[in-house]
Design a protein around this motif. Structure first.
Motif, PDB file in Angstrom:
ATOM      1  N   GLN A  43      -2.185  64.236  30.732  1.00  0.00           N
ATOM      2  CA  GLN A  43      -1.381  63.174  31.424  1.00  0.00           C
ATOM      3  C   GLN A  43       0.277  63.457  31.107  1.00  0.00           C
ATOM      4  N   GLU A  44       0.437  64.237  30.039  1.00  0.00           N
ATOM      5  CA  GLU A  44       2.015  64.418  30.001  1.00  0.00           C
ATOM      6  C   GLU A  44       2.491  65.153  30.978  1.00  0.00           C
ATOM      7  N   TYR A  45       1.798  65.840  31.874  1.00  0.00           N
ATOM      8  CA  TYR A  45       2.180  66.576  33.020  1.00  0.00           C
ATOM      9  C   TYR A  45       2.260  66.054  34.283  1.00  0.00           C
ATOM     10  N   GLY A  46       1.383  65.092  34.450  1.00  0.00           N
ATOM     11  CA  GLY A  46       1.189  64.420  35.674  1.00  0.00           C
ATOM     12  C   GLY A  46       0.126  63.355  35.987  1.00  0.00           C
ATOM     13  N   ALA A  47       0.458  62.514  36.758  1.00  0.00           N
ATOM     14  CA  ALA A  47      -0.433  61.226  37.117  1.00  0.00           C
ATOM     15  C   ALA A  47      -1.866  61.749  37.556  1.00  0.00           C
ATOM     16  N   GLY A  48      -2.761  60.886  37.782  1.00  0.00           N
ATOM     17  CA  GLY A  48      -3.940  61.188  38.100  1.00  0.00           C
ATOM     18  C   GLY A  48      -4.942  60.277  37.311  1.00  0.00           C
ATOM     19  N   LEU A  49      -6.213  60.306  37.547  1.00  0.00           N
ATOM     20  CA  LEU A  49      -7.271  59.674  36.831  1.00  0.00           C
ATOM     21  C   LEU A  49      -7.921  60.574  35.963  1.00  0.00           C
ATOM     22  N   TYR A  50      -8.054  60.398  34.654  1.00  0.00           N
ATOM     23  CA  TYR A  50      -8.205  61.131  33.583  1.00  0.00           C
ATOM     24  C   TYR A  50      -9.729  60.700  32.870  1.00  0.00           C
ATOM     25  N   VAL A  51     -10.836  61.374  32.898  1.00  0.00           N
ATOM     26  CA  VAL A  51     -12.095  60.586  32.509  1.00  0.00           C
ATOM     27  C   VAL A  51     -12.557  61.281  31.183  1.00  0.00           C
ATOM     28  N   CYS A  52     -13.016  60.335  30.365  1.00  0.00           N
ATOM     29  CA  CYS A  52     -13.256  60.709  29.211  1.00  0.00           C
ATOM     30  C   CYS A  52     -14.786  61.673  29.150  1.00  0.00           C
ATOM     31  N   GLU A  53     -14.862  62.400  28.185  1.00  0.00           N
ATOM     32  CA  GLU A  53     -16.249  63.041  28.018  1.00  0.00           C
ATOM     33  C   GLU A  53     -17.401  62.166  28.012  1.00  0.00           C
ATOM     34  N   MET A  54     -18.477  62.757  28.417  1.00  0.00           N
ATOM     35  CA  MET A  54     -19.561  61.635  28.872  1.00  0.00           C
ATOM     36  C   MET A  54     -20.275  61.097  27.732  1.00  0.00           C
ATOM     37  N   ILE A  55     -20.451  59.999  28.020  1.00  0.00           N
ATOM     38  CA  ILE A  55     -21.145  59.015  26.816  1.00  0.00           C
ATOM     39  C   ILE A  55     -22.580  58.492  27.532  1.00  0.00           C
ATOM     40  N   THR A  56     -23.521  58.497  26.682  1.00  0.00           N
ATOM     41  CA  THR A  56     -24.820  58.099  26.809  1.00  0.00           C
ATOM     42  C   THR A  56     -24.956  56.630  27.027  1.00  0.00           C
ATOM     43  N   ALA A  57     -25.626  56.072  27.932  1.00  0.00           N
ATOM     44  CA  ALA A  57     -25.985  54.582  28.040  1.00  0.00           C
ATOM     45  C   ALA A  57     -26.838  54.140  26.688  1.00  0.00           C
ATOM     46  N   ARG A  58     -27.716  54.932  26.341  1.00  0.00           N
ATOM     47  CA  ARG A  58     -28.554  54.461  25.146  1.00  0.00           C
ATOM     48  C   ARG A  58     -27.642  54.391  24.008  1.00  0.00           C
ATOM     49  N   ALA A  59     -26.660  55.236  23.820  1.00  0.00           N
ATOM     50  CA  ALA A  59     -25.938  55.445  22.652  1.00  0.00           C
ATOM     51  C   ALA A  59     -25.015  54.412  22.663  1.00  0.00           C
ATOM     52  N   VAL A  60     -24.480  53.783  23.726  1.00  0.00           N
ATOM     53  CA  VAL A  60     -23.664  52.567  23.664  1.00  0.00           C
ATOM     54  C   VAL A  60     -24.539  51.242  23.326  1.00  0.00           C
ATOM     55  N   VAL A  61     -25.821  51.173  23.867  1.00  0.00           N
ATOM     56  CA  VAL A  61     -26.704  49.991  23.649  1.00  0.00           C
ATOM     57  C   VAL A  61     -27.069  50.182  22.197  1.00  0.00           C
ATOM     58  N   GLU A  62     -27.070  50.967  21.658  1.00  0.00           N
ATOM     59  CA  GLU A  62     -27.660  51.305  20.044  1.00  0.00           C
ATOM     60  C   GLU A  62     -26.559  51.397  19.219  1.00  0.00           C
ATOM     61  N   ARG A  63     -25.062  51.083  19.835  1.00  0.00           N
ATOM     62  CA  ARG A  63     -24.070  51.343  18.950  1.00  0.00           C
ATOM     63  C   ARG A  63     -23.926  52.461  17.945  1.00  0.00           C
ATOM     64  N   HIS A  64     -24.113  53.596  18.578  1.00  0.00           N
ATOM     65  CA  HIS A  64     -23.935  54.878  17.645  1.00  0.00           C
ATOM     66  C   HIS A  64     -22.645  55.051  17.418  1.00  0.00           C
ATOM     67  N   PRO A  65     -22.266  55.372  16.097  1.00  0.00           N
ATOM     68  CA  PRO A  65     -20.812  55.315  15.481  1.00  0.00           C
ATOM     69  C   PRO A  65     -20.332  56.589  16.134  1.00  0.00           C
ATOM     70  N   GLY A  66     -20.912  57.707  16.410  1.00  0.00           N
ATOM     71  CA  GLY A  66     -20.224  58.852  16.884  1.00  0.00           C
ATOM     72  C   GLY A  66     -19.855  58.658  18.301  1.00  0.00           C
ATOM     73  N   THR A  67     -20.482  57.991  19.144  1.00  0.00           N
ATOM     74  CA  THR A  67     -20.343  57.717  20.368  1.00  0.00           C
ATOM     75  C   THR A  67     -19.258  56.593  20.487  1.00  0.00           C
ATOM     76  N   MET A  68     -19.214  55.681  19.683  1.00  0.00           N
ATOM     77  CA  MET A  68     -18.107  54.429  19.594  1.00  0.00           C
ATOM     78  C   MET A  68     -16.801  55.317  19.339  1.00  0.00           C
ATOM     79  N   HIS A  69     -16.998  56.181  18.761  1.00  0.00           N
ATOM     80  CA  HIS A  69     -15.463  57.138  18.436  1.00  0.00           C
ATOM     81  C   HIS A  69     -15.127  57.872  19.335  1.00  0.00           C
ATOM     82  N   MET A  70     -16.175  58.532  20.057  1.00  0.00           N
ATOM     83  CA  MET A  70     -15.495  59.120  21.431  1.00  0.00           C
ATOM     84  C   MET A  70     -15.205  58.247  22.465  1.00  0.00           C
TER      85      MET A  70
END
Length: 383
Positions: A43-70
């Motif tokens: 982003q320091e070089y140019g505008a655009g849409l920058y997507v984070c690395e993939m998150i698994t839906a189950r890990a979100v539902v289970e509040r996995h600490p490593g996933t929440m950090h990602m």
């Protein structure tokens, strides 16, 4: 190669839901790569849409600490774009409800492009769009959960499983009908993995089939000219850049210049590359702490120094770096005036060879079977 001209007057703005993306460039989510540090660097070089690395839906539902950090975004990162992986409509609905209800992201992308055997053998990734009903159910559940908060949902997929089983035209139409805000096509089949060449003609066909939402193209964009050619040849509304930016976050500055019709900036010399590398290290340390950060940085070294004449001994030392002080010592040993190598503009990152796609038993029997593939909810990868 002939330089393709695209000026602001010859293109319309890319809109993903309420968000205008200008230039029409999206950073592809890549597992282990597009964390908060790498996104900030780009982003320091140019505008655009920058997507984070993939998150698994189950890990979100289970509040996995490593996933929440990602799921961390920088203070100035907007819109906050998250890729969510899931194969169960109920789990996806619940995960999206959590994300939008707690204001964790402004845009949700879904990836059905992963060709890795451990994912496809469970019916996930690039295997899933073959199951049209299930695919539609997942997209619909996600859109319904995101809609009250005005969060757009986009969908990325491949051409199909192999040349005998193309799924992308159905996937595009289904995603459009179920309320997706945009679709993106990696113009390879799952059986190709990352080998050979992407067939951009499929992007043009998808653009003809999907008429009410943006169609983005992905595959073999290694230079700004590649991006302009893809738009010119296929009529796509924007481009998704993956492997081309590995070790080259400044590619987004070149893309911004190209889409604005400005001259491209010169490639950085080795001293500037070293500065970017050190900045990458600082951002990783800020997010993950020194130990994990330096281990994570090692995989980027070959990409940053691709084509530069730095010698095998120094390359090995960079690839084993374990502290910021050690990194500084190694950087001091580089020839900072070495110009950017013109032969380093081609493919980088994963390539490999094509192969048969591993699928669950009987997977191809009924494309309208809505059943959730057993165990696939636990799988995750990029694509």
């Amino acid at each position: 190669m002939e330089h393709v001209q695209v000026t602001p007057q010859t293109r319309t703005a890319l809109k993903i839901g309420p968000y205008e993306v200008d230039p029409p460039v999206v950073l592809a989510p890549m597992a282990g790569i597009t964390n908060i540090a790498f996104r900030q660097l780009c982003q320091e070089y140019g505008a655009g849409l920058y997507v984070c690395e993939m998150i698994t839906a189950r890990a979100v539902v289970e509040r996995h600490p490593g996933t929440m950090h990602m799921m961390t975004f920088a203070a100035g990162e907007y819109p906050r774009s998250m890729q969510l992986y899931g194969v169960d409509p109920k789990t996806m609905r619940e995960a999206v409800k959590i994300i939008v209800g707690e204001g964790l992201a402004d845009h949700i992308d879904q990836n059905y492009g992963c060709p890795v055997a451990k994912v496809t053998r469970k019916g996930g990734g690039a295997a899933l769009p073959y199951k049209r009903t299930l695919f539609g159910n997942i997209v619909r559940a996600s859109v319904e959960a995101a809609e009250p908060a005005g969060v757009p949902v986009t969908v990325k997929f491949r051409v199909g499983i192999d040349d005998g089983h193309h799924t992308y035209l159905d996937a595009g139409r289904i995603a459009e009908a179920e309320g997706a805000s945009a679709v993106a096509l990696h113009a390879r089949t799952a059986s190709q993995r990352y080998s050979g060449q992407a067939d951009w003609s499929h992007i043009a066909r998808l653009k003809e089939a999907v008429t009410t939402i943006p169609v983005l193209g992905n595959g073999d964009i290694f230079t700004a000219d590649d991006a302009l050619r893809m738009v010119a040849e296929t009529g796509c509304d924007g481009v998704v850049v993956g492997r081309g930016c590995l070790g080259r976050p400044w590619l987004f500055g070149e893309l911004e210049a190209a889409f604005a019709g400005r001259p491209l900036p010169e490639g950085p010399n080795l001293g500037e590359v070293a500065r970017v590398l050190r900045r990458h290290a600082e951002l990783l340390i800020e997010h993950d702490g020194a130990g994990k950060a330096m281990r994570d940085l090692r995989k980027h070294m070959a990409w940053y120094f691709m084509g530069f004449p730095i010698g095998s001994e120094l390359r090995r030392s960079f690839a084993m770096v374990s502290s910021l002080a050690e990194l500084d010592d190694l950087i001091a040993r580089l020839d900072h005036h070495a110009p950017f190598p013109t032969d380093a503009l081609g493919p980088r990152g994963r390539q490999g060879s094509p192969g048969k796609v591993t699928l669950p038993h009987g997977w191809l029997d009924d494309p309208d079977d809505p059943c959730v593939p057993e165990g696939a909810d636990l799988m995750h990868s990029g694509g």
